[in-house]
Design an enzyme around this catalytic site. Structure first.
Site, mmCIF file in Angstrom:
data_model
loop_
_atom_site.group_PDB
_atom_site.id
_atom_site.type_symbol
_atom_site.label_atom_id
_atom_site.label_comp_id
_atom_site.label_asym_id
_atom_site.label_seq_id
_atom_site.Cartn_x
_atom_site.Cartn_y
_atom_site.Cartn_z
ATOM 1 N N LYS A 131 0.631 0.273 -5.504
ATOM 2 C CA LYS A 131 -0.579 0.578 -4.734
ATOM 3 C C LYS A 131 -1.710 0.768 -5.713
ATOM 4 C CE LYS A 131 -1.678 1.234 -0.395
ATOM 5 N NZ LYS A 131 -0.971 0.772 0.817
ATOM 6 N N ASP A 171 -6.093 -2.607 2.113
ATOM 7 C CA ASP A 171 -5.686 -1.342 2.733
ATOM 8 C C ASP A 171 -6.996 -0.725 3.261
ATOM 9 O OD1 ASP A 171 -3.074 0.472 2.807
ATOM 10 O OD2 ASP A 171 -4.720 1.845 2.399
HETATM 11 N N1 GLU Z 1 -1.682 -1.921 2.593
HETATM 12 C C1 GLU Z 1 -0.641 -2.454 3.426
HETATM 13 C C2 GLU Z 1 0.528 -1.500 3.476
HETATM 14 O O1 GLU Z 1 0.339 -0.290 3.446
HETATM 15 C C3 GLU Z 1 -0.287 -3.886 3.066
HETATM 16 C C4 GLU Z 1 0.163 -4.126 1.666
HETATM 17 C C5 GLU Z 1 0.340 -5.594 1.300
HETATM 18 O O2 GLU Z 1 0.157 -6.453 2.152
HETATM 19 O O3 GLU Z 1 0.651 -5.844 0.125
HETATM 20 O O4 GLU Z 1 1.660 -1.864 3.616
#
Ligand code: GLU
Length: 451
Positions: A131, A171
């Site tokens: 993340k 996100d």
């Molecule tokens: N931010 C999204 C999550 O919490 C998607 C992450 C992604 O597609 O890599 O899963």
């Protein structure tokens, strides 16, 4: 006296983790929720304990932290902090979103990266967990300012990503527009086109359904849970929080599947639809939200079929399904109690860790099914995984094909939760998701030896 390992292994482990990661409350909360469920199984496996698998899986592989300097429209220089927490690449390249929000800290990204490892494991696709993001606050910034910020951020981030290394996505605060600017800068700097980011626009190699995937997937998951319990989503009152991407497509799919969406919200208040939100309401809300700084109140005030309650959350409105789709810890003890009094039958998380530990306890004690985000909101990253596959194959699948795959993945995640979480005639979805995901990552960690 500090707790000893033999007396209380969970407390002993958590005491060490808190000491090693001071002040990172959300990270402690996320780890404790997993560790509590997996500890009995973990303790039965000496080989895992000897290899310190739990300790290894609760320490990120690395954290990259950097400064992003950019210029406002009036030529003032600004600096923000950015991070990429590369948590684990055991199951595949690091994968997870970027969040731009003033609440972003290293600790918040550690909690999100940790959750992502297990969420991605549940999808069955080859993706590790990561993340990233920044405390840059996009609210009130012009389009050009957001572009300059994204391009500046990528001048550093590009060193740490790649389609076989780490593949960021969006996100909170990072959508198609930001991904477009980030991708444009990456391709320019590296002079190579690759599927190094997901959530791209379809003209730029993005996948069909990626924007809708988290919200759609969450509703598919809710439908699976209700069906498994002998019911259906049709006619259910669904309270949704948030009005962003996840919330809006959760509402769209819930309406399509015959549910009654009774709320949408933002941090200022909630719009209540006693007779259910209509597709027209949703289209208008999207239009308002697409404007710079558009608020739910701008959409709701004075509109028929909608009551706006300023300063309130959705959780005072009686519903069958609570679908928190805004942010972490948005639903507390008190909210959980109110929902239970109102006849709650299911919590299905669209955001990551929306329930405080106390709220989750209330729901568990009331034996109401609780689908955790790492299972129920995995649809977004699952379609990101499908976007990576399409980019690698240099082709693109139709909307129908991606939607079909998404449904199948959500069904399979549900199956894994049931297989690991069924106990005395009911399914503990939190436990099922934690055990199913942890077993996969732990096993593969063990097989790699001491790394
Ligand atoms: N931010 C999204 C999550 O919490 C998607 C992450 C992604 O597609 O890599 O899963």
């Amino acid at each position: 006296m500090p707790p000893s390992d033999a007396d209380n292994p969970l407390e002993c482990f958590m005491a060490g983790l808190r000491k090693r990661n001071p002040g990172e409350d959300a990270f402690h909360q996320a780890v404790e929720e997993v560790a509590r469920d997996v500890m009995p199984w973990y303790l039965e496996h000496d080989e895992l304990r000897q290899a310190q698998v739990l300790e290894r899986l609760t320490e990120p592989d690395r954290i990259i932290s950097f400064r992003v300097t950019w210029e406002t429209d009036s030529g003032e220089v600004r600096s923000d902090r950015a991070w990429r927490v590369q948590f684990s690449n055991t199951l595949g390249p690091y994968k997870g979103g970027l969040r731009f929000d003033k609440s972003v800290t290293q600790g918040v990204l550690k909690f999100l990266g940790f959750e992502q490892v297990f969420k991605n494991a549940l999808t069955g696709l080859p993706m590790g967990g990561a993340k990233g993001g920044s405390n840059f606050n996009p609210r009130g910034k012009s389009d050009r300012e957001v572009m300059r910020f994204c391009k500046s951020l990528m001048t550093e981030l590009r060193r740490h990503i790649g389609e076989h290394v780490d593949v960021p996505a969006g996100d909170i605060g990072v959508g198609r527009r930001e991904i477009g600017y980030l991708f444009g800068e990456y391709v320019r700097l590296e002079n190579r086109w690759g599927g190094v980011l997901t959530g791209k626009d379809e003209h730029n190699g993005g996948s069909a359904i990626r924007t809708e995937a988290t919200g759609y997937g969450c509703v598919y998951f809710a439908a699976e849970v209700l069906q498994h319990a002998g019911g259906s989503i049709e006619g259910k009152r669904v309270a949704i929080s948030g009005a962003g991407n996840v919330a809006s497509f959760a509402a769209e799919k819930a309406i399509q599947m015959g549910a009654r969406v009774v709320t949408m919200s933002d941090s200022d208040g909630v719009a209540v639809f006693d007779d259910g939100m209509t597709e027209e309401h949703l289209a208008d809300l999207r239009e308002v939200k697409n404007k710079e700084n558009g608020r739910v109140s701008d959409f709701a005030e004075g509109r028929s079929g909608v009551e706006y309650r300023g300063g309130e959350k959705p959780w005072r409105v009686a519903c069958d399904v609570a679908m928190p789709c805004a942010t972490q810890n948005e639903l507390d003890d008190d909210d959980a109690q109110r929902l239970l009094e109102g006849g709650l039958a299911l919590v299905c998380e669209g955001s990551n860790m929306p329930l405080t530990a106390g709220a989750a306890r209330h729901v568990r004690d009331a034996r109401v099914p609780h689908a955790p985000g790492k299972a129920s909101n995995a649809g977004g990253v699952a379609v990101s995984g499908l976007e990576m596959t399409q980019n690698a194959m240099r082709l693109s699948w139709s909307r129908e094909e991606v939607d079909e795959r998404l449904r199948k993945i959500m069904r399979e995640i549900h199956g894994q939760c049931v297989a690991e979480g069924e106990h005395e005639g009911r399914v503990d979805y939190v436990r099922g998701a934690n055990l199913a995901a942890f077993k996969k990552v732990a096993q593969s960690t063990l097989e790699r030896g001491v790394v």
